[in-house]
Write a protein that holds these residues in place. Structure first.
Motif, mmCIF file in Angstrom:
data_model
loop_
_atom_site.group_PDB
_atom_site.id
_atom_site.type_symbol
_atom_site.label_atom_id
_atom_site.label_comp_id
_atom_site.label_asym_id
_atom_site.label_seq_id
_atom_site.Cartn_x
_atom_site.Cartn_y
_atom_site.Cartn_z
ATOM 1 N N PHE A 25 0.835 -1.200 0.000
ATOM 2 C CA PHE A 25 0.000 0.000 0.000
ATOM 3 C C PHE A 25 0.871 1.252 0.000
ATOM 4 O O PHE A 25 0.606 2.207 -0.733
ATOM 5 C CB PHE A 25 -0.928 0.001 1.216
ATOM 6 C CG PHE A 25 -1.883 1.166 1.241
ATOM 7 C CD1 PHE A 25 -3.092 1.106 0.578
ATOM 8 C CD2 PHE A 25 -1.568 2.332 1.932
ATOM 9 C CE1 PHE A 25 -3.968 2.188 0.596
ATOM 10 C CE2 PHE A 25 -2.433 3.419 1.955
ATOM 11 C CZ PHE A 25 -3.638 3.333 1.287
ATOM 12 N N ALA A 26 1.934 1.256 0.816
ATOM 13 C CA ALA A 26 2.839 2.403 0.858
ATOM 14 C C ALA A 26 3.574 2.561 -0.470
ATOM 15 O O ALA A 26 3.802 3.689 -0.929
ATOM 16 C CB ALA A 26 3.840 2.240 1.996
ATOM 17 N N LEU A 27 3.948 1.456 -1.098
ATOM 18 C CA LEU A 27 4.623 1.546 -2.394
ATOM 19 C C LEU A 27 3.718 2.204 -3.439
ATOM 20 O O LEU A 27 4.122 3.128 -4.142
ATOM 21 C CB LEU A 27 5.033 0.146 -2.870
ATOM 22 C CG LEU A 27 6.117 -0.573 -2.069
ATOM 23 C CD1 LEU A 27 6.326 -1.978 -2.604
ATOM 24 C CD2 LEU A 27 7.434 0.206 -2.099
ATOM 25 N N MET B 16 -6.296 -4.521 -0.818
ATOM 26 C CA MET B 16 -6.501 -3.156 -1.314
ATOM 27 C C MET B 16 -7.695 -3.109 -2.261
ATOM 28 O O MET B 16 -7.899 -4.008 -3.072
ATOM 29 C CB MET B 16 -5.242 -2.655 -2.033
ATOM 30 C CG MET B 16 -4.099 -2.340 -1.103
ATOM 31 S SD MET B 16 -2.586 -1.857 -1.980
ATOM 32 C CE MET B 16 -3.128 -0.351 -2.803
ATOM 33 N N PHE B 17 -8.479 -2.035 -2.153
ATOM 34 C CA PHE B 17 -9.591 -1.861 -3.058
ATOM 35 C C PHE B 17 -9.071 -1.672 -4.490
ATOM 36 O O PHE B 17 -8.057 -0.989 -4.692
ATOM 37 C CB PHE B 17 -10.422 -0.635 -2.673
ATOM 38 C CG PHE B 17 -11.196 -0.807 -1.404
ATOM 39 C CD1 PHE B 17 -11.923 -1.958 -1.157
ATOM 40 C CD2 PHE B 17 -11.211 0.195 -0.447
ATOM 41 C CE1 PHE B 17 -12.658 -2.110 0.017
ATOM 42 C CE2 PHE B 17 -11.931 0.054 0.727
ATOM 43 C CZ PHE B 17 -12.657 -1.098 0.952
ATOM 44 N N PRO B 18 -9.752 -2.225 -5.489
ATOM 45 C CA PRO B 18 -9.267 -2.076 -6.866
ATOM 46 C C PRO B 18 -9.073 -0.632 -7.311
ATOM 47 O O PRO B 18 -8.133 -0.324 -8.045
ATOM 48 C CB PRO B 18 -10.361 -2.775 -7.684
ATOM 49 C CG PRO B 18 -10.940 -3.789 -6.747
ATOM 50 C CD PRO B 18 -10.912 -3.132 -5.398
ATOM 51 N N PHE B 19 -9.953 0.266 -6.860
ATOM 52 C CA PHE B 19 -9.840 1.641 -7.337
ATOM 53 C C PHE B 19 -8.579 2.337 -6.828
ATOM 54 O O PHE B 19 -8.185 3.380 -7.359
ATOM 55 C CB PHE B 19 -11.090 2.466 -6.997
ATOM 56 C CG PHE B 19 -11.426 2.532 -5.538
ATOM 57 C CD1 PHE B 19 -10.754 3.401 -4.696
ATOM 58 C CD2 PHE B 19 -12.433 1.744 -5.015
ATOM 59 C CE1 PHE B 19 -11.070 3.479 -3.351
ATOM 60 C CE2 PHE B 19 -12.760 1.812 -3.668
ATOM 61 C CZ PHE B 19 -12.073 2.680 -2.834
ATOM 62 N N ARG B 20 -7.912 1.774 -5.804
ATOM 63 C CA ARG B 20 -6.643 2.353 -5.340
ATOM 64 C C ARG B 20 -5.600 2.334 -6.455
ATOM 65 O O ARG B 20 -4.778 3.249 -6.559
ATOM 66 C CB ARG B 20 -6.114 1.578 -4.143
ATOM 67 C CG ARG B 20 -7.016 1.553 -2.922
ATOM 68 C CD ARG B 20 -6.963 2.851 -2.157
ATOM 69 N NE ARG B 20 -7.660 2.731 -0.883
ATOM 70 C CZ ARG B 20 -7.979 3.754 -0.126
ATOM 71 N NH1 ARG B 20 -7.676 4.973 -0.507
ATOM 72 N NH2 ARG B 20 -8.614 3.578 1.023
ATOM 73 N N ALA C 193 -1.704 -5.367 -11.100
ATOM 74 C CA ALA C 193 -2.217 -5.303 -9.731
ATOM 75 C C ALA C 193 -3.734 -5.123 -9.728
ATOM 76 O O ALA C 193 -4.449 -5.749 -8.932
ATOM 77 C CB ALA C 193 -1.550 -4.157 -8.972
ATOM 78 N N LEU C 194 -4.219 -4.271 -10.615
ATOM 79 C CA LEU C 194 -5.659 -4.045 -10.711
ATOM 80 C C LEU C 194 -6.373 -5.342 -11.075
ATOM 81 O O LEU C 194 -7.397 -5.701 -10.484
ATOM 82 C CB LEU C 194 -5.939 -2.962 -11.746
ATOM 83 C CG LEU C 194 -7.394 -2.552 -11.969
ATOM 84 C CD1 LEU C 194 -8.048 -2.136 -10.667
ATOM 85 C CD2 LEU C 194 -7.469 -1.423 -12.982
ATOM 86 N N SER D 63 -14.101 8.323 -0.171
ATOM 87 C CA SER D 63 -13.772 8.800 1.172
ATOM 88 C C SER D 63 -13.022 10.113 1.042
ATOM 89 O O SER D 63 -12.569 10.481 -0.056
ATOM 90 C CB SER D 63 -12.916 7.782 1.934
ATOM 91 O OG SER D 63 -11.594 7.767 1.437
ATOM 92 N N GLN D 64 -12.893 10.823 2.151
ATOM 93 C CA GLN D 64 -12.220 12.121 2.116
ATOM 94 C C GLN D 64 -10.761 11.987 1.700
ATOM 95 O O GLN D 64 -10.189 12.897 1.112
ATOM 96 C CB GLN D 64 -12.317 12.785 3.494
ATOM 97 C CG GLN D 64 -13.739 13.171 3.883
ATOM 98 C CD GLN D 64 -13.839 13.656 5.323
ATOM 99 O OE1 GLN D 64 -12.853 13.674 6.053
ATOM 100 N NE2 GLN D 64 -15.039 14.040 5.733
ATOM 101 N N ARG D 65 -10.145 10.840 2.001
ATOM 102 C CA ARG D 65 -8.737 10.648 1.676
ATOM 103 C C ARG D 65 -8.519 10.052 0.299
ATOM 104 O O ARG D 65 -7.388 9.953 -0.159
ATOM 105 C CB ARG D 65 -8.096 9.728 2.722
ATOM 106 C CG ARG D 65 -8.107 10.287 4.133
ATOM 107 C CD ARG D 65 -7.456 9.328 5.103
ATOM 108 N NE ARG D 65 -7.472 9.834 6.462
ATOM 109 C CZ ARG D 65 -6.975 9.189 7.500
ATOM 110 N NH1 ARG D 65 -6.430 7.992 7.344
ATOM 111 N NH2 ARG D 65 -7.027 9.718 8.710
ATOM 112 N N SER D 66 -9.581 9.627 -0.336
ATOM 113 C CA SER D 66 -9.438 8.957 -1.623
ATOM 114 C C SER D 66 -9.401 9.962 -2.759
ATOM 115 O O SER D 66 -10.111 10.967 -2.753
ATOM 116 C CB SER D 66 -10.607 7.987 -1.835
ATOM 117 O OG SER D 66 -10.578 7.450 -3.137
#
Length: 532
Positions: free
Chosen positions: A289-291, A326-330, A350-351, A380-383
């Motif tokens: 996720f951080a990468l 992880m959610f796909p949209f990430r 990854a997707l 979300s607010q962070r997305s």
């Protein structure tokens, strides 16, 4: 002549998200609205609810009040269902805040009703990351004060025993938070109680030493680190180094890892920029996720190609992506943010890995993706992405894998989205647009041409229309219609649960696994996702 007992006759399948057949309400855009039973409404809300955040049609306070009321009802009426749902919601559906809030609210409702069994386990089951015990206590105290019931304390304490490692203390145990790690220990006293298989079982002497040190440190910053705590000892040595000598350590990334230095802490420790050398040293210790979140930073710092290749390999590893949840949209957000094309292929892979549950459906499939204005509220607010993007990802994946599919975007109007066999999912996503209103029924009516099934990815807030009572009413009753709800509002745009009309929900691909189960008619009823 036989009418019913004929060759090929099969039991009609039902599905778990059930609604009334006759509408008793209205969607937010005025169409007839079909209310759902409490578990169905809670399921759809929980799998899409970022607690404490507005959605397009609901203020956060109203949405959270509805969530709490549903949890209270189900917790008293069917705690076994809730005890299976909440761990799945946290671990498989990938939601963080919603299961924590639900577990705490469930305990409150059950204690108020005089029900005591299983409450501790509800709390412990949803705390999976080391910052979540503090989040749980902070939520309870902000909502209900400092009088914390024993099941909450003990459930949190059980999670602390499981999650209490040196690395987690370093990463998540900051005393700068409202409730630090020492506060959690003082409130819950993990390991000090008897009476369960979990209580009283430290992972080892080192954990006993860690908890004792953590409790002392806020009051005695110079308290000696016990010899058993090797990570903290190494970290203390690095923190004691003169600032001018610290960049030398970048040549030995293993020293940083063994001292629990994270990428978030590295810049502060160096007291200098995160240049290519700094990123190169810390990348081996970073999670996927951080990468993905830092691809732009890697490019801006000029990370060498060999390092970038190793990052790409991890991002493209199917097992790494499976474990990440992880959610796909990430991955779409990362693709849109990363300036370098060297990340396009690994992000595409990854997707696709994150969409592993999307089935290859036979026959002809009509896939309709809602691109109305309400879908463009952020997930979300962070997305960096919105529900319209998430809908496009899921709809496109389904269309690409289907034997034959027509992909359509809709809003006020509707238009086909071209899908070429074998092409990149990310390439197809560039063809979607904003489409205004939510004329779902007309989009179904105009595009249905004898397909074997219809899939609608939407928030269900359809316009009131003149053609048919609801969108699925434009399709023969013998044809399955699957609605994938991405927002969890109270009223749906049609009936579901029986008669070839089914509703799923969520921001992950977990719901897709129910489609082939229903169509195979393995049983007369398809269960909840955690039951299949």
């Amino acid at each position: 002549m036989a009418k019913f007992n004929v060759r090929g006759a099969r039991a009609a399948a039902s599905s778990p998200v059930a609604s009334e057949r006759i509408p008793t309400g209205r969607t937010h855009e005025g169409a007839p609205g079909h209310a759902r039973d409490a578990k169905s409404e809670l399921f759809l809300l929980a799998v899409s609810n970022m607690v404490g955040e507005d959605s397009f049609y609901e203020k956060s306070g109203d949405r959270d009040d509805r969530f709490r009321a549903l949890v209270h009802k189900v917790a008293v009426e069917d705690v076994e269902w809730l005890a299976a749902f909440l761990p799945w919601l946290r671990a498989e559906a990938g939601m963080r805040s919603a299961p924590v809030v639900a577990a705490l609210e469930a305990v409150r409702a059950r204690l108020g009703a005089g029900l005591h069994g299983g409450n501790r386990q509800l709390v412990a089951s949803v705390l999976r990351r080391a910052d979540e015990p503090g989040e749980a206590l902070a939520y309870w105290m902000s909502a209900y004060g400092r009088a914390i019931p024993k099941p909450v304390k003990r459930g949190v304490g059980d999670a602390v025993l499981r999650l209490g490692t040196e690395f987690n203390y370093v990463k998540w145990g900051s005393e700068g938070k409202g409730i630090g790690f020492a506060d959690i220990l003082n409130i819950t006293h993990p390991g000090d109680r008897k009476g369960s298989a979990q209580a009283g079982r430290f992972q080892g002497p080192w954990q006993h030493d860690l908890f004792g040190y953590a409790v002392k440190r806020p009051y005695r910053p110079d308290a000696p680190i016990p010899a058993s705590l090797e990570t903290l000892t190494r970290r203390d040595a690095l923190l004691s180094m003169p600032v001018g000598e610290r960049r030398r350590v970048l040549e030995d990334p293993e020293t940083l890892r063994r001292a629990g230095i994270t990428w978030e802490a590295l810049a502060g420790w160096l007291q200098g920029p995160m240049d290519a050398a700094a990123w190169t040293a810390i990348i081996p210790s970073m999670g996927v996720f951080a990468l993905v979140r830092n691809l732009r930073n890697f490019d801006q710092a000029g990370v060498p190609d060999e390092v970038a290749r190793r990052v790409a390999e991890r991002i493209a590893d199917p097992e790494v992506i499976r474990r990440s949840k992880m959610f796909p949209f990430r991955f779409l957000a990362a693709y849109n943010a990363a300036p370098s094309l060297r990340w396009a292929w690994p992000l595409e892979q990854a997707l696709n890995h994150s969409l592993a549950n999307v089935p290859a459906l036979g026959g002809r499939t009509l896939v309709l993706v809602d691109r109305s204005g309400s879908m463009f509220g952020r997930v979300s607010q962070r997305s960096g992405l919105d529900r319209a993007d998430a809908a496009a990802v899921f709809g496109t994946a389904l269309a690409l894998r289907a034997g034959a599919a027509d992909l359509v975007e809709f809003g006020t109007g509707h238009r086909p989205v071209e899908v070429r066999r074998g092409e990149s999912l990310l390439a197809v996503l560039q063809r979607f647009h904003s489409m205004g209103g939510t004329n779902t029924a007309e989009a179904v009516r105009a595009n249905y041409r004898g397909h074997d099934r219809v899939v609608i990815v939407t928030d269900e807030q359809a316009w009131g229309g003149v053609r048919g009572a609801h969108p699925a009413g434009q399709v023969p009753e013998s044809v399955p219609v699957y609605t994938w709800n991405l927002a969890g509002y109270r009223y749906g745009h049609g009936p579901s649960g029986t008669g070839n009309r089914h509703t799923f929900g969520g921001l992950s691909d977990a719901a897709f696994r129910l489609v082939p189960l229903i169509e195979a008619r393995r049983t007369a009823a398809a269960g909840w996702p955690w039951q299949n």
